[in-house]
Design a protein around this motif. Structure first.
Motif, PDB file in Angstrom:
ATOM      1  N   GLU A 264       6.621   6.628  24.248  1.00  0.00           N
ATOM      2  CA  GLU A 264       5.710   5.590  24.745  1.00  0.00           C
ATOM      3  C   GLU A 264       6.173   4.975  26.059  1.00  0.00           C
ATOM      4  OE1 GLU A 264       6.847   5.284  21.478  1.00  0.00           O
ATOM      5  OE2 GLU A 264       5.083   6.066  20.431  1.00  0.00           O
TER       6      GLU A 264
ATOM      7  N   ARG B  81      -4.312   3.033  10.487  1.00  0.00           N
ATOM      8  CA  ARG B  81      -3.927   1.745   9.885  1.00  0.00           C
ATOM      9  C   ARG B  81      -5.043   1.200   9.001  1.00  0.00           C
ATOM     10  NH1 ARG B  81       0.125  -1.649  13.659  1.00  0.00           N
ATOM     11  NH2 ARG B  81       1.299   0.070  14.578  1.00  0.00           N
TER      12      ARG B  81
ATOM     13  N   LEU C  39      -3.053  -1.161   6.595  1.00  0.00           N
ATOM     14  CA  LEU C  39      -1.846  -1.688   7.232  1.00  0.00           C
ATOM     15  C   LEU C  39      -2.255  -2.728   8.275  1.00  0.00           C
ATOM     16  CD1 LEU C  39       0.024   1.698   7.704  1.00  0.00           C
ATOM     17  CD2 LEU C  39       0.699  -0.183   6.179  1.00  0.00           C
ATOM     18  N   PRO C  40      -1.307  -3.553   8.728  1.00  0.00           N
ATOM     19  CA  PRO C  40      -1.632  -4.484   9.819  1.00  0.00           C
ATOM     20  C   PRO C  40      -2.225  -3.704  10.999  1.00  0.00           C
ATOM     21  CG  PRO C  40       0.573  -4.924   8.970  1.00  0.00           C
ATOM     22  CD  PRO C  40       0.101  -3.660   8.308  1.00  0.00           C
ATOM     23  N   LEU C  41      -3.274  -4.254  11.603  1.00  0.00           N
ATOM     24  CA  LEU C  41      -3.920  -3.527  12.699  1.00  0.00           C
ATOM     25  C   LEU C  41      -3.045  -3.546  13.947  1.00  0.00           C
ATOM     26  CD1 LEU C  41      -7.675  -4.478  12.228  1.00  0.00           C
ATOM     27  CD2 LEU C  41      -6.395  -2.514  11.356  1.00  0.00           C
TER      28      LEU C  41
ATOM     29  N   ASP D  13      -2.061  -3.465  18.082  1.00  0.00           N
ATOM     30  CA  ASP D  13      -2.471  -4.036  19.364  1.00  0.00           C
ATOM     31  C   ASP D  13      -3.109  -2.924  20.198  1.00  0.00           C
ATOM     32  OD1 ASP D  13       0.224  -3.034  19.194  1.00  0.00           O
ATOM     33  OD2 ASP D  13       0.565  -3.669  21.259  1.00  0.00           O
TER      34      ASP D  13
ATOM     35  N   PRO E 135       3.642  -6.222  18.562  1.00  0.00           N
ATOM     36  CA  PRO E 135       3.003  -5.462  19.642  1.00  0.00           C
ATOM     37  C   PRO E 135       3.999  -4.517  20.311  1.00  0.00           C
ATOM     38  CG  PRO E 135       3.411  -7.726  20.318  1.00  0.00           C
ATOM     39  CD  PRO E 135       3.770  -7.645  18.856  1.00  0.00           C
ATOM     40  N   GLU E 136       3.480  -3.465  20.898  1.00  0.00           N
ATOM     41  CA  GLU E 136       4.285  -2.500  21.668  1.00  0.00           C
ATOM     42  C   GLU E 136       5.535  -2.048  20.909  1.00  0.00           C
ATOM     43  OE1 GLU E 136       3.437  -2.980  26.215  1.00  0.00           O
ATOM     44  OE2 GLU E 136       4.390  -4.800  25.485  1.00  0.00           O
ATOM     45  N   THR E 137       5.350  -1.781  19.638  1.00  0.00           N
ATOM     46  CA  THR E 137       6.436  -1.334  18.764  1.00  0.00           C
ATOM     47  C   THR E 137       5.917  -0.130  17.989  1.00  0.00           C
ATOM     48  OG1 THR E 137       7.158  -3.619  18.601  1.00  0.00           O
ATOM     49  CG2 THR E 137       8.025  -2.088  16.947  1.00  0.00           C
ATOM     50  N   TYR E 138       6.640   0.964  18.029  1.00  0.00           N
ATOM     51  CA  TYR E 138       6.096   2.235  17.548  1.00  0.00           C
ATOM     52  C   TYR E 138       7.050   2.888  16.554  1.00  0.00           C
ATOM     53  CZ  TYR E 138       3.248   1.284  21.612  1.00  0.00           C
ATOM     54  OH  TYR E 138       2.420   0.660  22.518  1.00  0.00           O
ATOM     55  N   ILE E 139       6.578   3.042  15.343  1.00  0.00           N
ATOM     56  CA  ILE E 139       7.383   3.664  14.287  1.00  0.00           C
ATOM     57  C   ILE E 139       7.151   5.174  14.305  1.00  0.00           C
ATOM     58  CG2 ILE E 139       7.702   3.833  11.791  1.00  0.00           C
ATOM     59  CD1 ILE E 139       6.679   0.896  11.639  1.00  0.00           C
ATOM     60  N   HIS E 140       8.239   5.914  14.242  1.00  0.00           N
ATOM     61  CA  HIS E 140       8.143   7.381  14.151  1.00  0.00           C
ATOM     62  C   HIS E 140       8.975   7.844  12.967  1.00  0.00           C
ATOM     63  CE1 HIS E 140       6.255   8.054  18.155  1.00  0.00           C
ATOM     64  NE2 HIS E 140       6.852   6.906  18.428  1.00  0.00           N
ATOM     65  N   LEU E 141       8.322   8.301  11.926  1.00  0.00           N
ATOM     66  CA  LEU E 141       9.029   8.842  10.762  1.00  0.00           C
ATOM     67  C   LEU E 141       8.991  10.363  10.830  1.00  0.00           C
ATOM     68  CD1 LEU E 141       7.630   6.414   8.026  1.00  0.00           C
ATOM     69  CD2 LEU E 141       9.620   6.130   9.518  1.00  0.00           C
TER      70      LEU E 141
ATOM     71  N   LEU F 248       5.080  -3.265  11.834  1.00  0.00           N
ATOM     72  CA  LEU F 248       3.753  -2.830  12.308  1.00  0.00           C
ATOM     73  C   LEU F 248       2.968  -3.982  12.942  1.00  0.00           C
ATOM     74  CD1 LEU F 248       2.663  -0.491   9.383  1.00  0.00           C
ATOM     75  CD2 LEU F 248       3.013   0.211  11.743  1.00  0.00           C
ATOM     76  N   ARG F 249       3.341  -5.215  12.621  1.00  0.00           N
ATOM     77  CA  ARG F 249       2.636  -6.360  13.217  1.00  0.00           C
ATOM     78  C   ARG F 249       3.090  -6.644  14.641  1.00  0.00           C
ATOM     79  NH1 ARG F 249      -0.284  -8.628   9.291  1.00  0.00           N
ATOM     80  NH2 ARG F 249       0.537  -8.365   7.176  1.00  0.00           N
TER      81      ARG F 249
ATOM     82  N   GLU G 242       6.116  -3.041   7.144  1.00  0.00           N
ATOM     83  CA  GLU G 242       4.818  -3.662   7.401  1.00  0.00           C
ATOM     84  C   GLU G 242       4.961  -4.788   8.432  1.00  0.00           C
ATOM     85  OE1 GLU G 242       2.306  -3.466   4.026  1.00  0.00           O
ATOM     86  OE2 GLU G 242       1.156  -5.225   4.695  1.00  0.00           O
TER      87      GLU G 242
ATOM     88  N   THR H 174      -2.298   0.286  24.473  1.00  0.00           N
ATOM     89  CA  THR H 174      -0.991   0.193  23.786  1.00  0.00           C
ATOM     90  C   THR H 174      -1.017   0.986  22.481  1.00  0.00           C
ATOM     91  OG1 THR H 174      -1.721  -1.940  22.924  1.00  0.00           O
ATOM     92  CG2 THR H 174      -0.223  -1.974  24.805  1.00  0.00           C
ATOM     93  N   ASN H 175      -2.168   1.036  21.829  1.00  0.00           N
ATOM     94  CA  ASN H 175      -2.346   1.963  20.710  1.00  0.00           C
ATOM     95  C   ASN H 175      -3.740   2.579  20.816  1.00  0.00           C
ATOM     96  OD1 ASN H 175      -0.003   1.907  18.633  1.00  0.00           O
ATOM     97  ND2 ASN H 175      -0.280  -0.237  19.199  1.00  0.00           N
TER      98      ASN H 175
ATOM     99  N   LYS I  18       3.421  10.710  12.940  1.00  0.00           N
ATOM    100  CA  LYS I  18       4.600   9.853  13.052  1.00  0.00           C
ATOM    101  C   LYS I  18       4.793   8.990  11.812  1.00  0.00           C
ATOM    102  CE  LYS I  18       2.556   6.341  16.148  1.00  0.00           C
ATOM    103  NZ  LYS I  18       3.379   5.150  15.825  1.00  0.00           N
ATOM    104  N   TYR I  19       3.962   9.218  10.807  1.00  0.00           N
ATOM    105  CA  TYR I  19       4.194   8.601   9.510  1.00  0.00           C
ATOM    106  C   TYR I  19       4.345   9.737   8.496  1.00  0.00           C
ATOM    107  CZ  TYR I  19       2.521   4.581  12.157  1.00  0.00           C
ATOM    108  OH  TYR I  19       2.354   3.619  13.113  1.00  0.00           O
ATOM    109  N   ASP I  20       4.449   9.364   7.238  1.00  0.00           N
ATOM    110  CA  ASP I  20       4.845  10.377   6.256  1.00  0.00           C
ATOM    111  C   ASP I  20       3.750  10.748   5.264  1.00  0.00           C
ATOM    112  OD1 ASP I  20       7.329  10.673   7.309  1.00  0.00           O
ATOM    113  OD2 ASP I  20       8.375   9.485   5.812  1.00  0.00           O
TER     114      ASP I  20
END
Lengths: 371, 371
Positions: free
Chosen positions: A268, B280, B285-287, B289, A323-329, A320-321, A317, B271-272, B21-23
């Motif tokens: 990103e 989401r 899940l939380p929506l 940004d 901003p500009e934060t991206y989880i990659h599993l 995920l709230r 969770e 941003t997303n 990027k999720y499972d």
């Protein structure tokens, strides 16, 4: 195009994910039946260290690449002979696989790397002054196969096998730079990333990109990448891990001939990621622009101590709230202590804001198991 | 989580790509054996309009969603009764599937939509003044099932079946806004996108985002999205297509209860993306940004007239050389005239620069066949 990847782990998974915006077919080879790539590619369960397995896997592909360097390079050389394109080529993979060859490569091409001595067996006399680092010639990975010999007492722990003994650098910063070269000879260099240890929490390192560096240090890194890209004589994407010492000199620690953990925040944080770049290298397409869009950082999601079993991502969770934060599993169902299960990328307008966010996010999540 | 998607086309493909990027485990249902999702999900070949097929497909999933709205809504309603989560719910899918119900929905909730009359059969007297638009109650898609009746001569072309007859808006701009709502009731609205026709070349429309709008127009759109999200009573991601008329009034043209072509530039422009948001929503899940990072635009890659067969993307290598330009292909091997094969997203610092880049890229590529 039929693209074969040796290894079916997270690096392959994110490469395939990125490349789903093109029309290729991906094939992966991995010993684990539930490897992260198994359900998003044509998957072969098998050992990428086995000559016949790699040869069979590669023979009907248009191009074969790697997402791990500990593969059977002889089989890759044979595939090249048979006319299959191998990226990066078998020769540079073999050089990087063996620490002794890797160090000789730097020396031959005038790329600054810590002073070293090769030992082949237990009788070799050590002339390197203490303290020093010992790196096993083969088999090192994720910090394994590397040890520091601090004093004469430590000599008893010395591995009595082929290895490199290297001057211990007085490290100010650990840096990484990802470079790419395609078959046509086009090259590209990503912005330099710093691997920052969090001093307060003494937890995992963060990646931070870009890094503020003096002009002199920038020039040293530029020369290293230029020399490396000229010397490498192979298409490929390479992560050059660097030490900046306390006197302001830059040294190459080691190079990975593949996608790298130090480049994950490019997903990103940059106009194109290391995964897009790797795809373009593999297909010999024009290389992508890789400018930093803003400050970006990464933290690894690693299995917590004391937990093994079906993974639970505690606190996700709340992340995920943000901003500009991206989880990659990585699609791994089972966690164990120290296993890399995913990472989180964060963007920010300044380095200070980025570090604050990284520390905060780090405090919010834990990779545990349900049993 | 087992996520089932009715439809296995490009929208599903990009949703799955993003969600890698999720499972989760993705399952898709599509009549075409080579649907874009077939090799990146657990794929079932079958008809999503068939009651039994949809019921069987959905019964063992944790959640069922759609990437096309022409699905069997009765089966989805039955799945809901059996305790399977359906997103968006069967009731709103049914409402949107039928133009008559859709128009009544807007009327009931005081959402401005062009004045209309329902006709059920050939005997109904038409009171709408000319010119007007006729929209068939069911089966419309990508401009099919819609016609303009300009004058009395055109009356002979009138479809004699259940349809909506609608006042023809004097259009200044065509706009779209993507809204999302999760089960917890959280909502999010993407920046407004304009679908711009290129006046010089008279070729395909571009998407441009964000759009400069007067405060009054922004307020009208805000009220529409608020009313829609309050009325919809279902989790979901919806694309509300709007007309801005020459007097500055905003009208809802129609709504899609799913991912939408008008949101594709969010892949790199926001941003997303709409795909992350849809994921989401599906998982409650939380929506995310969704701010615009910069100006972004999209052009569709559509099969050229006169070409059918194995696809060739002419000019694509030149496009890959352009900075901040992103090709997205849909994994379709066969092209035919008008078939959506992919799209290209472009970023720029201003609307002017964006339009120039879009026109330039449009002139560089052609989707042809090899025969």
């Amino acid at each position: 195009m039929k693209i074969g990847i040796l290894g079916g782990g997270q690096l392959g998974r994110m490469l395939i994910q990125s490349a789903l915006k093109y029309d290729d077919e991906f094939y992966t080879l991995d010993p684990a039946s539930d490897a992260p790539c198994h359900n998003i590619s044509y998957f072969t369960q098998g050992n990428f260290n086995d000559y016949e397995t790699v040869l069979n896997f590669g023979k009907d592909k248009d191009v074969v690449t790697i997402e791990i360097e500990h593969v059977n390079a002889d089989a890759l050389a044979e595939l090249e002979k048979q006319g299959i394109k191998v990226v990066p080529n078998a020769s540079i993979i073999r050089t990087i696989q063996q620490k002794i060859l890797q160090k000789e490569f730097y020396k031959a091409h005038d790329i600054p790397s810590p002073e070293f001595q090769v030992i082949w067996n237990s009788d070799d006399r050590i002339i390197m002054s203490l303290p020093f680092v010992q790196k096993m010639n083969t088999g090192g990975y994720d910090g394994k196969g590397v040890q520091v010999i601090k004093n004469e007492d430590d000599y008893q722990h010395l591995w009595k096998e082929a290895s490199v003994i290297e001057h211990l650098v007085d490290i100010d910063k650990e840096l990484s730079v990802i470079v790419a070269r395609n078959e046509n000879g086009e090259t590209n260099t990503f912005p330099v990333t710093e691997m920052v240890a969090d001093p307060k929490l003494n937890l995992l390192d963060f990646n931070v990109c870009p890094v503020l560096l003096t002009e002199d240090v920038q020039r040293q890194i530029y020369l290293i990448t230029e020399k490396f890209l000229a010397a490498v004589n192979s298409p490929g994407l390479f992560a050059i891990e660097l030490f900046l010492d306390k006197e302001g000199k830059v040294w190459v620690n080691e190079t990975a001939p593949r996608l790298h953990n130090s480049g994950h925040q490019s997903q990103e944080g940059n106009t194109n990621s290391q995964f897009e770049q790797m795809y373009r290298v593999v297909k010999n397409l024009p290389l992508a622009d890789t400018d930093a869009i803003t400050y970006s950082g990464m933290l690894n999601l690693v299995g917590a101590e004391g937990y093994a079993g079906k993974v639970i991502y505690e606190g996700m969770e709340e992340v995920l709230r943000l901003p500009e934060t991206y989880i990659h599993l990585y699609g791994k169902t089972e966690t164990k202590p120290g296993r890399k299960m995913g990472h989180i990328n964060v963007l920010a307008d300044s380095r200070e804001e980025l570090m604050e966010k990284l520390v905060m996010v780090k405090g919010m999540v834990r990779v545990i198991a349900d049993s």
